[in-house]
Enzyme design. Structure first.
Site, mmCIF file in Angstrom:
data_model
loop_
_atom_site.group_PDB
_atom_site.id
_atom_site.type_symbol
_atom_site.label_atom_id
_atom_site.label_comp_id
_atom_site.label_asym_id
_atom_site.label_seq_id
_atom_site.Cartn_x
_atom_site.Cartn_y
_atom_site.Cartn_z
ATOM 1 N N TYR A 127 0.843 -1.183 0.000
ATOM 2 C CA TYR A 127 0.000 0.000 0.000
ATOM 3 C C TYR A 127 0.883 1.239 0.000
ATOM 4 O O TYR A 127 1.799 1.371 0.815
ATOM 5 C CB TYR A 127 -0.891 0.010 1.246
ATOM 6 C CG TYR A 127 -1.775 1.235 1.356
ATOM 7 C CD1 TYR A 127 -2.842 1.423 0.476
ATOM 8 C CD2 TYR A 127 -1.540 2.192 2.333
ATOM 9 C CE1 TYR A 127 -3.653 2.543 0.576
ATOM 10 C CE2 TYR A 127 -2.348 3.316 2.446
ATOM 11 C CZ TYR A 127 -3.407 3.485 1.556
ATOM 12 O OH TYR A 127 -4.198 4.600 1.646
ATOM 13 N N ASP A 222 9.453 2.655 -0.548
ATOM 14 C CA ASP A 222 8.471 3.269 0.340
ATOM 15 C C ASP A 222 8.810 2.877 1.773
ATOM 16 O O ASP A 222 8.633 1.729 2.179
ATOM 17 C CB ASP A 222 7.072 2.793 -0.051
ATOM 18 C CG ASP A 222 5.970 3.464 0.764
ATOM 19 O OD1 ASP A 222 6.274 4.053 1.820
ATOM 20 O OD2 ASP A 222 4.805 3.392 0.339
ATOM 21 N N LYS A 250 5.163 8.989 9.028
ATOM 22 C CA LYS A 250 4.987 8.429 10.373
ATOM 23 C C LYS A 250 5.990 8.988 11.378
ATOM 24 O O LYS A 250 5.792 10.082 11.906
ATOM 25 C CB LYS A 250 5.065 6.892 10.321
ATOM 26 C CG LYS A 250 4.178 6.234 9.276
ATOM 27 C CD LYS A 250 2.713 6.409 9.539
ATOM 28 C CE LYS A 250 1.888 5.611 8.537
ATOM 29 N NZ LYS A 250 0.445 5.831 8.679
#
Length: 412
Positions: A127, A222, A250
């Site tokens: 994702y 990623d 994050k």
């Protein structure tokens, strides 16, 4: 709000029941609107590596807020955060943005602008945010073009997306053999954590890098989830394979909306205003977000990583021991201090295998843990997150709850 939430997983759709509305958090604990306290094993999906409301982060945000919340102009804080990221990660320059979705979307645009090509390769189960071209599902063949995976996403938006099975190097080789002069980039989670933890095969990332170099494409790693969490340098600090471009989020935002993408200076030089590839954001480099991110990264010392590693190892061991005692089939998979438990037999190497797990057992496991004061991720496809604030008292509460959760899973 649609579904009562602002991000789907919060609605408990994967496990059923009513989500807990959180009123406050401190250290390893959440307190809901009814006054119930839980040991938190989500940590805001990763950012709270130091624990909730860490004094240094709170002080940094308060100090920044007192000076103004947004300027729409360059600041010293964003330079310092960029320097901290470059010092830790295999990138020469970074551009700060507001979300992981924005980071991956922008990195792909830059890859296309740099190479002059249009097609991208992604992997099923990885994702990378909700940009249209990345919401593609795998077609019926080994290397078919992606089909829209959400209403509102057109076939035109996914027509240049090739979706392959994760950890399948032969499929990647076939895709390059058929489309090599059209592929701008391969984007992959450095270590997937959005279908549960599914580590790359030993040579997978290295071979991806070699194929991209061979065909003149770029590799986008990623690290929105793994960056600065599984080690000081993210997954790069574990396997040592550097992407041509890397996305972050994050932890680097310390719990505030912040993300980044970066890479080699010659690639980043194509980005406006230095080059022709356009990307902009009014709140990018926001002074509150950069203050929180910088305080978090500066606080994420070797000692902190050692504490997080110990807490994660302890909780993973407690969970697997409880499940084994009840005879519940399960598989623990780890990525540094991230881990997930699949209610399935055998190793999980791709999304198809992850989908064969028993989600009903996980739902029973989740709700019983919640009843006993432990807030697990409300989906069996998510990683478990620990923090340096998970001390012996928090670990003891987890140890008391997990046998009850395992028994419920066995009976489901």
């Amino acid at each position: 709000m649609p579904g009562g939430v602002n991000s789907p997983v919060r609605a408990f759709g994967a496990v059923g029941g009513t989500p807990r509305f959180i009123a406050s958090a401190r250290g390893p604990y959440l307190t809901d609107a009814d006054g119930n306290e839980y040991v938190d094993l989500i940590c805001s999906w990763g950012p709270m590596i130091l624990g909730h409301a860490h004094p240094a982060v709170v002080e940094a945000v308060q100090r920044a807020a007192a000076l103004g919340t947004s300027y729409g102009a360059p600041t010293q804080g964003e330079v310092e955060l960029a320097e901290e990221i470059v010092a830790r990660a295999p990138v020469e320059q970074v551009r700060l943005v507001n979300s992981g979705t924005e980071a991956t979307m922008s990195a792909i645009r830059l890859a296309r602008g740099f190479t002059g090509r249009s097609k991208i390769v992604k992997f099923s189960g990885c994702y990378h945010g909700h940009a249209d071209g990345l919401l593609a599902s795998a077609g019926s063949g080994v290397a078919t073009f992606g089909l829209p995976d959400s209403p509102g996403v057109t076939g035109a938006a996914t027509a240049d997306t090739i979706v392959l099975g994760y950890n399948d190097l032969s499929a990647v080789e076939e895709a390059f053999a058929a489309n090599g002069d059209e592929i701008a980039c391969v984007i992959t989670e450095a270590c997937p954590a959005n279908m549960g933890i599914v580590p790359p095969r030993d040579d997978f990332n290295l071979r991806l890098k070699a194929l991209c170099t061979q065909y003149g494409a770029l590799l986008i790693m990623d690290e929105v989830l793994t960056g600065f969490r599984v080690s000081r340098s993210g997954w790069y600090g574990i396997d040592g394979v550097a992407g041509d471009l890397v996305t972050f989020g994050k932890v680097m935002g310390g719990g505030l909306p912040a993300a980044a993408f970066g890479g080699r200076a010659d690639i980043m030089a194509k980005l406006a205003p230095a080059g022709p590839v356009y990307q902009a954001g009014t709140l990018s480099g926001n002074p509150l977000a950069t203050a929180a991110g910088l305080a978090t990264l500066r606080g994420a010392t070797d000692e902190v990583y050692a504490r997080v590693d110990h807490a994660a190892e302890t909780v993973a061991g407690l969970a697997t021991a409880a499940l084994a005692k009840e005879g519940v089939p399960h598989r623990l998979q780890t990525a540094g201090n991230l881990f997930s438990i699949f209610f399935a037999d055998g190793e999980v190497r791709d999304f198809a295998a992850a989908q064969r797990q028993d989600t009903k057992r996980y739902a029973a496991f989740f709700h019983t843990a919640l009843e006993h004061g432990v807030h697990l991720p409300p989906s069996s496809y998510e990683a478990w997150f620990l923090s340096a604030a998970h001390d012996d008292a928090a670990l003891e509460r987890i140890a008391e709850a997990l046998p009850h959760a395992a028994r419920a899973a066995a009976e489901a």
